[in-house]
Design a protein around this motif. Structure first.
Motif, mmCIF file in Angstrom:
data_model
loop_
_atom_site.group_PDB
_atom_site.id
_atom_site.type_symbol
_atom_site.label_atom_id
_atom_site.label_comp_id
_atom_site.label_asym_id
_atom_site.label_seq_id
_atom_site.Cartn_x
_atom_site.Cartn_y
_atom_site.Cartn_z
ATOM 1 N N ASP A 1 0.814 -1.220 0.000
ATOM 2 C CA ASP A 1 0.000 0.000 0.000
ATOM 3 C C ASP A 1 0.848 1.270 0.000
ATOM 4 N N PHE A 2 1.995 1.260 0.673
ATOM 5 C CA PHE A 2 2.813 2.467 0.716
ATOM 6 C C PHE A 2 3.499 2.749 -0.629
ATOM 7 N N GLN A 3 3.466 1.781 -1.544
ATOM 8 C CA GLN A 3 4.048 1.990 -2.871
ATOM 9 C C GLN A 3 3.051 2.611 -3.850
ATOM 10 N N LEU A 4 1.796 2.691 -3.459
ATOM 11 C CA LEU A 4 0.752 3.246 -4.322
ATOM 12 C C LEU A 4 0.490 4.693 -3.923
ATOM 13 N N LYS A 5 0.752 5.625 -4.831
ATOM 14 C CA LYS A 5 0.605 7.057 -4.562
ATOM 15 C C LYS A 5 -0.694 7.598 -5.156
ATOM 16 N N LYS A 6 -1.355 8.483 -4.419
ATOM 17 C CA LYS A 6 -2.591 9.090 -4.910
ATOM 18 C C LYS A 6 -2.303 10.118 -6.002
ATOM 19 N N HIS A 7 -1.184 10.842 -5.864
ATOM 20 C CA HIS A 7 -0.838 11.840 -6.875
ATOM 21 C C HIS A 7 -0.145 11.175 -8.065
ATOM 22 N N GLU A 8 -0.218 11.804 -9.208
ATOM 23 C CA GLU A 8 0.399 11.241 -10.413
ATOM 24 C C GLU A 8 1.912 11.277 -10.284
ATOM 25 N N ILE A 9 2.550 10.157 -10.521
ATOM 26 C CA ILE A 9 4.002 10.079 -10.398
ATOM 27 C C ILE A 9 4.661 10.529 -11.703
ATOM 28 N N PRO A 10 5.900 11.015 -11.654
ATOM 29 C CA PRO A 10 6.593 11.443 -12.885
ATOM 30 C C PRO A 10 6.799 10.267 -13.823
ATOM 31 N N HIS A 11 6.539 10.482 -15.104
ATOM 32 C CA HIS A 11 6.663 9.396 -16.069
ATOM 33 C C HIS A 11 6.928 9.949 -17.458
ATOM 34 N N PHE A 12 7.459 9.076 -18.321
ATOM 35 C CA PHE A 12 7.689 9.404 -19.720
ATOM 36 C C PHE A 12 6.564 8.823 -20.573
ATOM 37 N N ILE A 13 6.426 9.336 -21.783
ATOM 38 C CA ILE A 13 5.412 8.820 -22.698
ATOM 39 C C ILE A 13 5.644 7.342 -22.982
ATOM 40 N N ARG A 14 6.914 6.935 -23.064
ATOM 41 C CA ARG A 14 7.226 5.545 -23.409
ATOM 42 C C ARG A 14 7.025 4.590 -22.236
ATOM 43 N N ASP A 15 6.849 5.112 -21.025
ATOM 44 C CA ASP A 15 6.630 4.254 -19.866
ATOM 45 C C ASP A 15 5.270 3.560 -19.994
ATOM 46 N N ARG A 16 5.244 2.268 -19.789
ATOM 47 C CA ARG A 16 4.026 1.486 -19.968
ATOM 48 C C ARG A 16 3.179 1.462 -18.690
ATOM 49 N N LYS A 17 1.899 1.751 -18.836
ATOM 50 C CA LYS A 17 0.960 1.642 -17.732
ATOM 51 C C LYS A 17 0.484 0.196 -17.591
ATOM 52 N N VAL A 18 -0.068 -0.131 -16.425
ATOM 53 C CA VAL A 18 -0.718 -1.411 -16.225
ATOM 54 C C VAL A 18 -2.226 -1.192 -16.278
ATOM 55 N N ASP A 19 -2.983 -2.268 -16.388
ATOM 56 C CA ASP A 19 -4.441 -2.153 -16.464
ATOM 57 C C ASP A 19 -5.086 -2.083 -15.090
ATOM 58 N N ARG A 20 -4.406 -2.661 -14.113
ATOM 59 C CA ARG A 20 -4.976 -2.756 -12.766
ATOM 60 C C ARG A 20 -3.831 -2.855 -11.772
ATOM 61 N N ILE A 21 -4.087 -2.407 -10.544
ATOM 62 C CA ILE A 21 -3.081 -2.501 -9.478
ATOM 63 C C ILE A 21 -3.722 -3.158 -8.265
ATOM 64 N N VAL A 22 -3.024 -4.117 -7.678
ATOM 65 C CA VAL A 22 -3.522 -4.811 -6.494
ATOM 66 C C VAL A 22 -2.548 -4.589 -5.342
ATOM 67 N N THR A 23 -3.066 -4.117 -4.224
ATOM 68 C CA THR A 23 -2.304 -3.985 -2.984
ATOM 69 C C THR A 23 -2.980 -4.865 -1.934
ATOM 70 N N PRO A 24 -2.410 -5.006 -0.752
ATOM 71 C CA PRO A 24 -3.071 -5.818 0.275
ATOM 72 C C PRO A 24 -4.455 -5.295 0.654
ATOM 73 N N GLN A 25 -4.680 -3.992 0.485
ATOM 74 C CA GLN A 25 -5.917 -3.379 0.940
ATOM 75 C C GLN A 25 -6.908 -3.003 -0.149
ATOM 76 N N LYS A 26 -6.454 -2.898 -1.405
ATOM 77 C CA LYS A 26 -7.365 -2.397 -2.426
ATOM 78 C C LYS A 26 -6.953 -2.847 -3.824
ATOM 79 N N THR A 27 -7.875 -2.621 -4.756
ATOM 80 C CA THR A 27 -7.623 -2.851 -6.167
ATOM 81 C C THR A 27 -7.975 -1.584 -6.919
ATOM 82 N N ILE A 28 -7.073 -1.134 -7.789
ATOM 83 C CA ILE A 28 -7.282 0.063 -8.599
ATOM 84 C C ILE A 28 -7.388 -0.355 -10.065
ATOM 85 N N GLY A 29 -8.359 0.163 -10.789
ATOM 86 C CA GLY A 29 -8.489 -0.104 -12.200
ATOM 87 C C GLY A 29 -9.503 -1.186 -12.535
#
Length: 207
Positions: A179-207
């Motif tokens: 959970d501490f690795q998941l940030k609410k604010h948008e993290i810095p990234h490049f256009i070529r950086d690949r997004k994932v479709d979903r994120i799973v933490t011990p407490q929640k699922t995003i996407g």
């Protein structure tokens, strides 16, 4: 002004100029976030890693994308990363599991065939000694150092996953992290950086 002072002034001006370049700023911000989060992850106890990993695995097992997948790529955990290895034993014979193998500028995948077939690779991470897999991948479980709620990802810094994921655009990708690795604010990234479709933490699922 002496030649040494002129050189020092010139180097300082170049440094200031580079600091304003967007790609330099993004690199620095990513490196800073990576260092902070990795340090926090490394101090987790074995019990904390096991408990959090079990919670994540339980959520993944409930997802239809996992239940229906026949070929699943995951990763071998290092430095207290989320440990998905229990899936290897539980679904042995039911699914084909792939693990990454890194080369100097690229990454391939090979089937997992037991711990006896694992050897440390060029980055010190255990890798399968089986034949390269080139078929269809139904699901990729993606590690990362930092994620955000928009499903952006900061990895270890080598760019291997971004290059690999860009070749598998139609494959579902699920990022896993604490959970501490998941940030609410948008993290810095490049256009070529690949997004994932979903994120799973011990407490929640995003996407």
């Amino acid at each position: 002004m002496s030649e040494n002072k002129k050189l020092m002034l010139f180097e300082s001006q170049i440094h200031d100029l580079l600091s304003w370049l967007p790609w330099v700023r993004i690199r620095r911000e990513q490196a800073a976030m990576r260092a902070i989060v990795e340090q926090r992850r490394r101090i987790l106890t074995k019990e904390e890693v096991a408990e959090a990993s079990a919670r994540i695995i339980a959520q993944i097992e409930q997802m239809s994308v996992f239940r229906e997948a026949r070929v699943v790529m995951l990763y071998y955990p290092v430095h207290n990363e989320v440990d998905l290895r229990p899936l290897l034993a539980k679904y042995e014979g039911q699914k084909t599991f792939l693990l990454p193998v890194t080369h100097r500028h690229s990454m391939e995948v090979r089937p997992y065939d037991g711990e006896d077939m694992m050897r440390k690779g060029r980055l010190g991470v255990p890798e399968p000694q089986t034949e390269t897999y080139k078929g269809r991948i139904d699901l990729i479980l993606v590690p990362g150092v930092v994620f955000d709620h928009q499903c952006h990802r900061i990895g270890r810094g080598g760019g291997y996953y971004d290059k690999f994921l860009s070749k598998h655009t139609s494959t579902k990708k699920i990022g896993v992290c604490y959970d501490f690795q998941l940030k609410k604010h948008e993290i810095p990234h490049f256009i070529r950086d690949r997004k994932v479709d979903r994120i799973v933490t011990p407490q929640k699922t995003i996407g």
